[in-house]
Design an enzyme around this catalytic site. Sequence first.
Site, PDB file in Angstrom:
ATOM      1  N   HIS A 209      29.625 -15.309  39.599  1.00  0.00           N
ATOM      2  CA  HIS A 209      30.967 -15.670  39.455  1.00  0.00           C
ATOM      3  C   HIS A 209      31.536 -14.750  38.067  1.00  0.00           C
ATOM      4  CE1 HIS A 209      29.122 -17.835  36.298  1.00  0.00           C
ATOM      5  NE2 HIS A 209      30.230 -18.004  35.935  1.00  0.00           N
TER       6      HIS A 209
HETATM    7  C1  UD1 Z   1      34.051 -21.112  33.905  1.00  0.00           C
HETATM    8  C2  UD1 Z   1      33.870 -20.903  32.399  1.00  0.00           C
HETATM    9  C3  UD1 Z   1      32.317 -19.957  32.512  1.00  0.00           C
HETATM   10  C4  UD1 Z   1      31.500 -20.794  33.391  1.00  0.00           C
HETATM   11  C5  UD1 Z   1      31.920 -21.089  35.009  1.00  0.00           C
HETATM   12  C6  UD1 Z   1      30.833 -22.030  35.560  1.00  0.00           C
HETATM   13  C7  UD1 Z   1      35.495 -20.404  31.039  1.00  0.00           C
HETATM   14  C8  UD1 Z   1      36.401 -19.449  30.154  1.00  0.00           C
HETATM   15  N1  UD1 Z   1      34.601 -19.976  31.857  1.00  0.00           N
HETATM   16  O1  UD1 Z   1      34.329 -20.071  34.571  1.00  0.00           O
HETATM   17  O2  UD1 Z   1      31.864 -19.772  31.204  1.00  0.00           O
HETATM   18  O3  UD1 Z   1      30.260 -19.873  33.378  1.00  0.00           O
HETATM   19  O4  UD1 Z   1      33.007 -21.755  34.607  1.00  0.00           O
HETATM   20  O5  UD1 Z   1      31.535 -22.499  36.812  1.00  0.00           O
HETATM   21  O6  UD1 Z   1      35.901 -21.465  30.698  1.00  0.00           O
HETATM   22  N2  UD1 Z   1      37.968 -23.761  40.892  1.00  0.00           N
HETATM   23  C9  UD1 Z   1      37.970 -24.532  41.992  1.00  0.00           C
HETATM   24  N3  UD1 Z   1      37.471 -25.725  41.941  1.00  0.00           N
HETATM   25  C10 UD1 Z   1      36.864 -26.084  40.517  1.00  0.00           C
HETATM   26  C11 UD1 Z   1      37.091 -25.201  39.391  1.00  0.00           C
HETATM   27  C12 UD1 Z   1      37.686 -24.090  39.545  1.00  0.00           C
HETATM   28  O7  UD1 Z   1      38.286 -24.132  42.892  1.00  0.00           O
HETATM   29  O8  UD1 Z   1      36.477 -27.268  40.305  1.00  0.00           O
HETATM   30  C13 UD1 Z   1      38.618 -22.202  40.963  1.00  0.00           C
HETATM   31  C14 UD1 Z   1      39.904 -22.112  40.132  1.00  0.00           C
HETATM   32  O9  UD1 Z   1      41.105 -22.603  40.731  1.00  0.00           O
HETATM   33  C15 UD1 Z   1      39.878 -20.798  39.805  1.00  0.00           C
HETATM   34  C16 UD1 Z   1      38.187 -20.571  39.640  1.00  0.00           C
HETATM   35  O10 UD1 Z   1      37.748 -21.278  40.521  1.00  0.00           O
HETATM   36  O11 UD1 Z   1      40.398 -19.987  40.516  1.00  0.00           O
HETATM   37  C17 UD1 Z   1      37.772 -20.297  38.280  1.00  0.00           C
HETATM   38  O12 UD1 Z   1      37.715 -21.490  37.651  1.00  0.00           O
HETATM   39  P1  UD1 Z   1      37.586 -21.467  35.990  1.00  0.00           P
HETATM   40  O13 UD1 Z   1      37.375 -22.815  35.508  1.00  0.00           O
HETATM   41  O14 UD1 Z   1      38.795 -20.643  35.742  1.00  0.00           O
HETATM   42  O15 UD1 Z   1      36.676 -20.369  35.471  1.00  0.00           O
HETATM   43  P2  UD1 Z   1      35.160 -19.947  35.933  1.00  0.00           P
HETATM   44  O16 UD1 Z   1      35.384 -18.769  36.446  1.00  0.00           O
HETATM   45  O17 UD1 Z   1      34.544 -21.111  36.914  1.00  0.00           O
END
Ligand code: UD1
Length: 367
Positions: A209
């Site tokens: 990811h």
């Molecule tokens: C975040 C953390 C990372 C961790 C990861 C684990 C930061 C900078 N990064 O990255 O350290 O390893 O989480 O998962 O805080 N999304 C959903 N549903 C959710 C959560 C996210 O659909 O419940 C989607 C969001 O819309 C986004 C993507 O997933 O498009 C990324 O989520 P985001 O929290 O921005 O960062 P991660 O890449 O998950």
Amino acid sequence: MSRPIRILAVAGARPNFMKIAALLRELRARERFEVFLVHTGQHYDSAMSESFFAELGIAAPDANLGVGSGSHAEMTAEVLRRVEPLLAAQQPDALLVVGDVNSTIAAALAAVKLGIPVAHVEAGLRSFDRRMPEEINRVLTDAISEWLFVTEPSGEENLRREGVDARRIHLVGNVMIDTLLHHLEEARKRDTLSRLGLVRGRYAVLTLHRPSNVDDPARLRGLFEVLEALHEEIPVVFPVHPRTQAAIERGLEGRRPGLRLTEPLGYLDFLRLMADARLVLTDSGGIQEETTVLGVPCLTLRENTERPVTVSQGTNRIVGTDPATILAEARKILSGDAEPAGIPERWDGRAAARIADVLERDLGGRA
Ligand code: UD1
């Protein structure tokens, strides 16, 4: 009798929940502490959040900030804005934050400006790669924290080098491993393998990811090519993170990778899956540590790690993202080439207790 020590604990994203769980269990078992739990809402899907609360036995948060997704600045700003009034109203004796996600730095920054001291759990880790958003979050959170609770010796060294007073650094072990050890027996009873049609020791697990791996379509295609080749030799099970799902849809133009894809799994199912895998391939931070404790070989698809003890003592190998190297290293493991590995110092299930001891000693007089 003096009043309780009031801790405001913050968790926001999936990798925070298993860490905060161990701390809540310990602190809430001690009469001396009163804990208020805030969920920032950075992760909000049931599969990324709620299911973890249920399985890890964490009571519902006392407040949910509902920040949701956005750019890094948006997310950080929303947490800052929404957590400040809560901190001001609660007036805790300390803020407790874990890990390196955007919620961690945002909550810490809001607290320290209100004069509330911050305890950072999993402090001191450094990948020395400032292109990683988590690295920025680590460096900044550590710089403003009063208590730096460290999981491994490299963390101590890094903080000392950055000029942190040794009295603020505490090598306590790993709260994520506290949670793993607490739940391992229960996880081993799950029917995860039969549900997924897998045989113990005869499959590999993949997680992916990191923005650096999934956001660039060319790199993503290269990675899937090699992983699909490996899947010909051993089934590769791949629970897909939402970020990766979106990247696959963009980068692979609708093609589904030829691997055993699943939804993101709950904590216990994923633990069971890792525990019985022949091999794990990942770009996650926490999984490098969990496989070390489980004694399962781990190939980390990154150029560096902020958790070097998993390489020097554990089962982890940093293999980068070059397809030929990944395949060669995976084949080595499949042919039985695995070094004996040990468990890092203090990864014994008692990290949260050590943290609670320090906080009780340092805050007991103030409360
Ligand atoms: C975040 C953390 C990372 C961790 C990861 C684990 C930061 C900078 N990064 O990255 O350290 O390893 O989480 O998962 O805080 N999304 C959903 N549903 C959710 C959560 C996210 O659909 O419940 C989607 C969001 O819309 C986004 C993507 O997933 O498009 C990324 O989520 P985001 O929290 O921005 O960062 P991660 O890449 O998950």
